[in-house]
Scaffold this motif. Structure first.
Motif, mmCIF file in Angstrom:
data_model
loop_
_atom_site.group_PDB
_atom_site.id
_atom_site.type_symbol
_atom_site.label_atom_id
_atom_site.label_comp_id
_atom_site.label_asym_id
_atom_site.label_seq_id
_atom_site.Cartn_x
_atom_site.Cartn_y
_atom_site.Cartn_z
ATOM 1 N N THR A 72 0.831 -1.214 0.000
ATOM 2 C CA THR A 72 0.000 0.000 0.000
ATOM 3 C C THR A 72 0.861 1.259 0.000
ATOM 4 O OG1 THR A 72 -1.680 -1.242 1.205
ATOM 5 C CG2 THR A 72 -1.905 1.147 1.212
ATOM 6 N N ARG A 73 1.975 1.206 0.688
ATOM 7 C CA ARG A 73 2.877 2.371 0.714
ATOM 8 C C ARG A 73 3.426 2.641 -0.678
ATOM 9 N NH1 ARG A 73 8.627 2.705 3.790
ATOM 10 N NH2 ARG A 73 9.063 4.902 3.340
ATOM 11 N N LEU A 74 3.890 1.585 -1.351
ATOM 12 C CA LEU A 74 4.398 1.746 -2.720
ATOM 13 C C LEU A 74 3.303 2.286 -3.627
ATOM 14 C CD1 LEU A 74 6.482 -1.512 -3.390
ATOM 15 C CD2 LEU A 74 7.332 0.836 -3.199
ATOM 16 N N ALA A 75 2.112 1.734 -3.450
ATOM 17 C CA ALA A 75 0.989 2.163 -4.301
ATOM 18 C C ALA A 75 0.653 3.631 -4.047
ATOM 19 C CB ALA A 75 -0.222 1.281 -4.021
ATOM 20 N N ARG A 76 0.666 4.033 -2.778
ATOM 21 C CA ARG A 76 0.332 5.422 -2.448
ATOM 22 C C ARG A 76 1.326 6.369 -3.134
ATOM 23 N NH1 ARG A 76 2.565 7.702 1.693
ATOM 24 N NH2 ARG A 76 2.782 5.824 2.951
ATOM 25 N N ILE A 77 2.583 6.011 -3.118
ATOM 26 C CA ILE A 77 3.596 6.857 -3.751
ATOM 27 C C ILE A 77 3.419 6.858 -5.271
ATOM 28 C CG2 ILE A 77 6.083 7.054 -4.180
ATOM 29 C CD1 ILE A 77 6.439 6.050 -1.237
ATOM 30 N N ALA A 78 3.106 5.708 -5.825
ATOM 31 C CA ALA A 78 2.899 5.629 -7.281
ATOM 32 C C ALA A 78 1.682 6.464 -7.692
ATOM 33 C CB ALA A 78 2.705 4.173 -7.685
ATOM 34 N N VAL A 79 0.646 6.460 -6.867
ATOM 35 C CA VAL A 79 -0.560 7.259 -7.163
ATOM 36 C C VAL A 79 -0.216 8.745 -7.135
ATOM 37 C CG1 VAL A 79 -2.835 7.927 -6.250
ATOM 38 C CG2 VAL A 79 -2.203 5.502 -6.409
ATOM 39 N N ALA A 80 0.674 9.124 -6.227
ATOM 40 C CA ALA A 80 1.097 10.527 -6.161
ATOM 41 C C ALA A 80 1.889 10.906 -7.409
ATOM 42 C CB ALA A 80 1.935 10.761 -4.912
ATOM 43 N N SER A 284 2.829 3.496 -26.423
ATOM 44 C CA SER A 284 1.873 4.111 -25.477
ATOM 45 C C SER A 284 1.809 3.327 -24.170
ATOM 46 C CB SER A 284 0.472 4.122 -26.116
ATOM 47 O OG SER A 284 0.081 2.780 -26.401
ATOM 48 N N CYS A 285 2.891 2.598 -23.862
ATOM 49 C CA CYS A 285 2.884 1.744 -22.652
ATOM 50 C C CYS A 285 3.113 2.568 -21.386
ATOM 51 C CB CYS A 285 3.960 0.666 -22.770
ATOM 52 S SG CYS A 285 4.027 -0.385 -21.313
ATOM 53 N N THR A 286 2.127 2.528 -20.492
ATOM 54 C CA THR A 286 2.148 3.363 -19.277
ATOM 55 C C THR A 286 2.232 2.491 -18.029
ATOM 56 O OG1 THR A 286 -0.258 3.228 -19.240
ATOM 57 C CG2 THR A 286 0.701 5.122 -20.406
ATOM 58 N N ARG A 287 2.682 1.213 -18.199
ATOM 59 C CA ARG A 287 2.613 0.225 -17.118
ATOM 60 C C ARG A 287 3.938 -0.009 -16.421
ATOM 61 N NH1 ARG A 287 -0.446 -0.735 -21.139
ATOM 62 N NH2 ARG A 287 1.121 -1.759 -22.421
ATOM 63 N N VAL A 288 3.872 -0.063 -15.115
ATOM 64 C CA VAL A 288 5.016 -0.479 -14.288
ATOM 65 C C VAL A 288 4.545 -1.658 -13.444
ATOM 66 C CG1 VAL A 288 4.604 0.959 -12.235
ATOM 67 C CG2 VAL A 288 6.945 0.450 -12.957
ATOM 68 N N ARG A 289 5.475 -2.536 -13.111
ATOM 69 C CA ARG A 289 5.112 -3.742 -12.377
ATOM 70 C C ARG A 289 5.967 -3.901 -11.126
ATOM 71 N NH1 ARG A 289 4.291 -4.565 -17.812
ATOM 72 N NH2 ARG A 289 2.431 -5.771 -18.353
ATOM 73 N N ALA A 323 11.457 9.469 -4.814
ATOM 74 C CA ALA A 323 12.507 9.929 -5.733
ATOM 75 C C ALA A 323 13.096 8.750 -6.506
ATOM 76 C CB ALA A 323 13.597 10.636 -4.932
ATOM 77 N N VAL A 324 13.285 7.635 -5.838
ATOM 78 C CA VAL A 324 13.850 6.446 -6.512
ATOM 79 C C VAL A 324 12.873 5.948 -7.576
ATOM 80 C CG1 VAL A 324 14.418 4.003 -6.177
ATOM 81 C CG2 VAL A 324 15.306 5.728 -4.583
ATOM 82 N N MET A 325 11.593 5.843 -7.218
ATOM 83 C CA MET A 325 10.600 5.326 -8.181
ATOM 84 C C MET A 325 10.481 6.263 -9.387
ATOM 85 S SD MET A 325 7.764 3.950 -5.449
ATOM 86 C CE MET A 325 6.506 3.408 -6.605
ATOM 87 N N ALA A 326 10.427 7.550 -9.108
ATOM 88 C CA ALA A 326 10.308 8.514 -10.216
ATOM 89 C C ALA A 326 11.547 8.455 -11.104
ATOM 90 C CB ALA A 326 10.118 9.913 -9.646
ATOM 91 N N GLY A 327 12.711 8.322 -10.464
ATOM 92 C CA GLY A 327 13.962 8.265 -11.222
ATOM 93 C C GLY A 327 14.014 7.061 -12.156
ATOM 94 N N ILE A 328 13.544 5.924 -11.662
ATOM 95 C CA ILE A 328 13.556 4.700 -12.481
ATOM 96 C C ILE A 328 12.660 4.898 -13.709
ATOM 97 C CG2 ILE A 328 12.814 2.283 -12.531
ATOM 98 C CD1 ILE A 328 13.553 2.213 -9.480
#
Ligand code: SF4
Length: 361
Positions: A72-80, A284-289, A323-328
């Protein structure tokens, strides 16, 4: 580094716009797919062949899996960062104990603009009849159910555990009753295995509330023995159906939709085709896993992931994780399906691609 992991969330106030991230090809991050288990009760020959995933196969220990709080924490950051859709996958996600609890935690998330996040699930349907109501009550919006044939012998040959079609159809009916729709039914078409069932499947689900989708057999992972000649191009699927049940193409629901939509000319409903092999959609791939043990992958055909679990369990803050997720994502260049040829597998010899059963579709 060692900050309190329960530190305040990513500084994005309700009503402001998300910190949208785009990759090196200007593709915006929108979809998060989370594998919640590497286990499955089926042994589908194109995904989890028994000879590899047999009795002695070592699946992950529970302690290795991300907890619901970590997910849920990872998801919350990804939603942001702009994620609007979260899909739960596996293995078979309904094998993960207490999955409704996780659905409830994810369903409580809101986009920075205050909108609900679209929570969906992909399942083999084996436990759907039992679990559908609780998942719906927890906040699940939609389900995709894998069903590769209506012929019991063919279906059992594909799932390789003797599981009958009738039980999956019963699960689909319950999911429909409780309102987990529109339900998509996904058929992976492999020449010489179930391509004879394309038109019978279409005829069966025509005039029903379900959207049947035909998926080209893909060279995911390195255990399913994929060969280009086993792929039935979507164009061939459409022309086979159209010859008996006339079709017309329909516009996409949203940019980046993987399925190309077709509808029956007589108003009998809709089907879709997902053509990763013959009509790639990487542009148009917008998916991360995220894998079951917390690795972030930017492509279904990746060979390496980024270990977010280590960061989390070493006490990083939300800001650092964000920052790490956005950077990747920003550095992402993936376009495997655009580059794929019949020989791509050889070229990548030595680097094993991740398995579908590990990362989900
Ligand atoms: S091959 Fe990779 S980049 Fe292309 S559509 Fe699939 S997941 Fe996206």
């Amino acid at each position: 580094m060692a900050r309190n992991p329960n530190a305040t969330p990513v500084p994005v106030e309700r009503g402001s716009s998300p910190v949208v991230v785009t990759d090196s090809r200007n593709r915006q991050l929108r979809d998060l797919r989370i594998s919640v288990t590497d286990r499955c009760n089926f042994r589908c020959v194109y995904c989890m062949p028994k000879q590899i995933f047999g009795r002695d196969f070592e699946f992950m220990e529970r302690a290795d899996l991300l907890t619901f709080e970590e997910i849920t924490r990872l998801a919350r950051i990804a939603v942001a960062h702009g994620v609007e859709k979260i899909r739960l996958t596996g293995g078979e996600p309904l094998l993960r104990k207490g999955l409704e609890e996780l659905v409830g935690m994810l369903a409580a998330l809101r986009t920075p603009e205050g909108r609900e996040v679209d929570i969906a699930l992909t399942t083999n349907g084996s436990a759907l009849a039992v679990k559908a109501q609780a998942l719906k009550d927890a906040g699940l919006k939609r389900v995709n159910v894998s069903l590769d044939s209506l012929d019991d012998a063919t279906f059992k040959a594909v799932n390789d555990v003797d599981f009958p079609v009738a039980k999956v159809l019963a699960g689909i009916a319950v999911a429909h009753e409780v309102g987990l729709g529109p339900i998509k039914i996904d058929m992976v078409v492999k020449r010489g295995q179930n391509d004879q069932d394309i038109v019978p499947m279409a005829a069966h689900f025509k005039d029903s509330p379900y959207i049947l989708r035909f998926i080209e057999f893909m060279d995911v992972g390195s255990t399913n023995g994929w060969k280009m000649e086993q792929v039935v191009p979507s164009a061939e699927v459409i022309s086979a159906i159209n010859a008996e049940l006339p079709l017309e193409e329909v516009a996409a629901n949203y940019p980046g939709e993987t399925s190309v939509r077709w509808r029956y000319r007589d108003g009998g409903g809709e089907i879709g085709v997902i053509s990763s092999v013959t009509q790639s959609f990487c542009h148009s791939c917008t998916r991360v896993r995220v894998s079951t043990e917390g690795k972030l992958f930017t492509c279904l055909f990746a060979t390496d992931g980024h270990d977010l679990r280590a960061l989390i369990r070493n006490g990083c803050s939300d800001e650092e994780l964000s920052a790490v997720m956005a950077g990747i994502w920003r550095e992402r260049t993936d376009r495997y399906s655009e580059l794929r040829t019949a020989t791509t597998n050889e070229i990548r010899a030595g680097k094993k691609k991740i398995e579908m059963s590990y990362i989900g579709g």
